[in-house]
Design an enzyme around this catalytic site. Structure first.
Site, short mmCIF file in Angstrom:
data_model
loop_
_atom_site.label_atom_id
_atom_site.label_comp_id
_atom_site.label_asym_id
_atom_site.label_seq_id
_atom_site.Cartn_x
_atom_site.Cartn_y
_atom_site.Cartn_z
N HIS A 77 31.89 45.63 41.27
CA HIS A 77 32.80 45.57 40.12
C HIS A 77 32.29 46.56 39.07
O HIS A 77 31.17 47.08 39.17
CB HIS A 77 32.91 44.16 39.54
CG HIS A 77 31.63 43.60 39.02
ND1 HIS A 77 30.56 43.22 39.82
CD2 HIS A 77 31.21 43.34 37.74
CE1 HIS A 77 29.59 42.76 39.08
NE2 HIS A 77 29.94 42.83 37.81
N HIS A 79 31.33 46.45 35.89
CA HIS A 79 30.51 46.12 34.73
C HIS A 79 29.30 47.05 34.71
O HIS A 79 28.76 47.43 35.76
CB HIS A 79 30.07 44.66 34.77
CG HIS A 79 31.16 43.71 34.37
ND1 HIS A 79 31.08 42.35 34.57
CD2 HIS A 79 32.37 43.93 33.78
CE1 HIS A 79 32.19 41.76 34.11
NE2 HIS A 79 32.98 42.70 33.64
N ASP A 81 26.10 46.95 34.22
CA ASP A 81 24.83 46.71 34.91
C ASP A 81 24.93 46.92 36.41
O ASP A 81 23.92 46.82 37.12
CB ASP A 81 24.29 45.32 34.59
CG ASP A 81 25.26 44.20 34.93
OD1 ASP A 81 26.47 44.34 34.66
OD2 ASP A 81 24.81 43.15 35.44
N HIS A 82 26.12 47.23 36.90
CA HIS A 82 26.31 47.50 38.33
C HIS A 82 26.71 48.95 38.61
O HIS A 82 26.73 49.36 39.77
CB HIS A 82 27.36 46.56 38.91
CG HIS A 82 26.92 45.12 38.90
ND1 HIS A 82 26.53 44.44 40.03
CD2 HIS A 82 26.80 44.23 37.88
CE1 HIS A 82 26.18 43.20 39.71
NE2 HIS A 82 26.35 43.05 38.40
N HIS A 155 34.76 36.59 39.75
CA HIS A 155 34.03 36.98 38.55
C HIS A 155 35.04 37.10 37.41
O HIS A 155 36.20 36.72 37.54
CB HIS A 155 33.27 38.28 38.81
CG HIS A 155 32.23 38.60 37.78
ND1 HIS A 155 31.42 37.64 37.21
CD2 HIS A 155 31.86 39.78 37.22
CE1 HIS A 155 30.60 38.21 36.36
NE2 HIS A 155 30.85 39.51 36.33
N ASP A 226 28.30 39.77 41.51
CA ASP A 226 28.46 38.65 40.58
C ASP A 226 29.61 37.77 41.01
O ASP A 226 30.73 38.27 41.24
CB ASP A 226 28.72 39.16 39.16
CG ASP A 226 27.55 39.96 38.61
OD1 ASP A 226 26.52 40.06 39.30
OD2 ASP A 226 27.66 40.46 37.48
N HIS A 284 20.21 38.74 40.64
CA HIS A 284 20.91 38.82 39.36
C HIS A 284 20.36 37.73 38.42
O HIS A 284 21.11 36.97 37.81
CB HIS A 284 22.42 38.68 39.55
CG HIS A 284 23.22 39.23 38.42
ND1 HIS A 284 23.60 38.48 37.33
CD2 HIS A 284 23.71 40.47 38.19
CE1 HIS A 284 24.30 39.23 36.49
NE2 HIS A 284 24.37 40.45 36.99
#
Length: 326
Positions: A77, A79, A81-82, A155, A226, A284
């Protein structure tokens, strides 16, 4: 390739039949001094992939010696942090004269956002970069011996997980039985193992089923990114040899997990138990557990799950065994 002193060199050879996960980043959204944002490097024999690419992923690849010969990046996805590691990683490859093509797989609907991020500083790079949108339920990468499938996750945004699923392997060749039947040592052994009947000098025909056992299962590695506990994850992880699951919080933060679209350690273990997975990697991990993730492990271990369970940490290598391994 391996980065040594800023120079990309060929990585050390890996054994044949390898399916290995190297955890490059195991933190939640906020990194810590011990955990980088999300990224998992997976080597399957001669092929290498990244699953998510949090900030500084290229440095983690150098630090843990995975090599840089990645053909595909699988993003769960969009976001930060990914995905924040993608621009630096692509630029690192470009600075080191990469010419092999790269495919970045992303959930359907976020291609433009990821493309804008990858090329945020403008300009082209010296190798082909393709950003491919994927949908849950489709085979994203299809190779002769395995495939990588996307599956639905739950998510706070459009998201998918990925399952690397090997096809069945040939049955074991019974050399002793073949010799008893008069098959001479040599090419006829290979012909039989490939599924072809052979004729001996006296006219006798030996069939493959006489000397080759039943097909053997391949391995399955599943990465959720996530997610909340989700039936689609259970289905995708059915009999998985390794399930890498979101375990952002301990069980006493179950409400916070639900609010933020994550899972607790206990919920992850329950998913693994329902799926019949052999091993569960918890990742995570929220920064609130910085330096001490015992509570995460203990909550997972409290669940009635027959497989092994561990909290992943940056730099951990995990070799995925065959289901029929001794």
């Amino acid at each position: 390739m391996r980065a040594i002193g800023g120079v990309l060199r060929t990585a050390r050879p890996r054994p044949d039949m390898t399916l290995q996960a190297t955890f490059l980043g195991t933190s939640g959204a906020v990194p810590t001094t011990e955990r980088n944002p999300s990224s998992v490097f997976v080597r399957r024999e001669g092929d290498a992939f990244l699953f998510d690419a949090g900030e500084a992923t290229q440095r983690q690849m150098m630090r843990y010696g995975t090599g840089f010969g990645v053909s595909d990046v699988f993003v769960t996805h969009a976001h930060g942090d990914h995905v924040f590691g993608l621009p630096g990683l692509v630029q690192t490859w470009d600075f080191n004269d990469r010419d092999d093509p790269l495919t970045i797989h992303v959930p359907r609907g976020v291609r433009r956002e990821v493309a804008d991020l990858v090329f945020a500083i403008g300009g082209d790079v010296g190798f082909p970069v393709r950003i491919s949108e994927v949908s849950a339920g489709e085979s994203v990468l299809d190779r002769p011996e395995y495939e990588i499938r996307a599956f639905d996750t739950a998510h706070r945004t459009t998201s998918v997980g990925y399952a690397l699923v090997e096809h069945e392997r040939k049955g074991r060749f019974d050399r002793e039985k073949a010799e008893e039947l008069g098959v001479p040592v040599g090419p006829k052994f290979s012909q039989l193992h490939e599924g072809n009947a052979v004729e001996l000098a006296d006219g006798t025909v030996v069939r493959p089923e006489q000397v080759v056992g039943d097909p053997r299962p391949g391995r399955k590695l599943v990465y959720t990114g996530d997610t909340r506990p989700h039936d689609a994850v259970v289905a995708a992880a059915d009999d998985a040899d390794l399930l890498i699951h979101d375990a952002t919080f301990a069980d006493d933060a179950v409400e916070r997990a639900a609010e933020t679209g994550h899972a607790t350690a206990g919920e992850a273990a329950e998913i693994a138990a329902r799926a019949g997975a052999s091993a569960l990697a918890l990742t995570h991990i929220s920064s609130r557990y910085a330096g001490d993730a015992r509570e995460i492990r203990e909550d997972a271990e409290a669940v009635d799950f027959d497989g092994s369970v561990f909290v992943a940490h940056d730099g951990l290598e995990y070799d995925v065994p065959y289901p029929d391994a001794d």
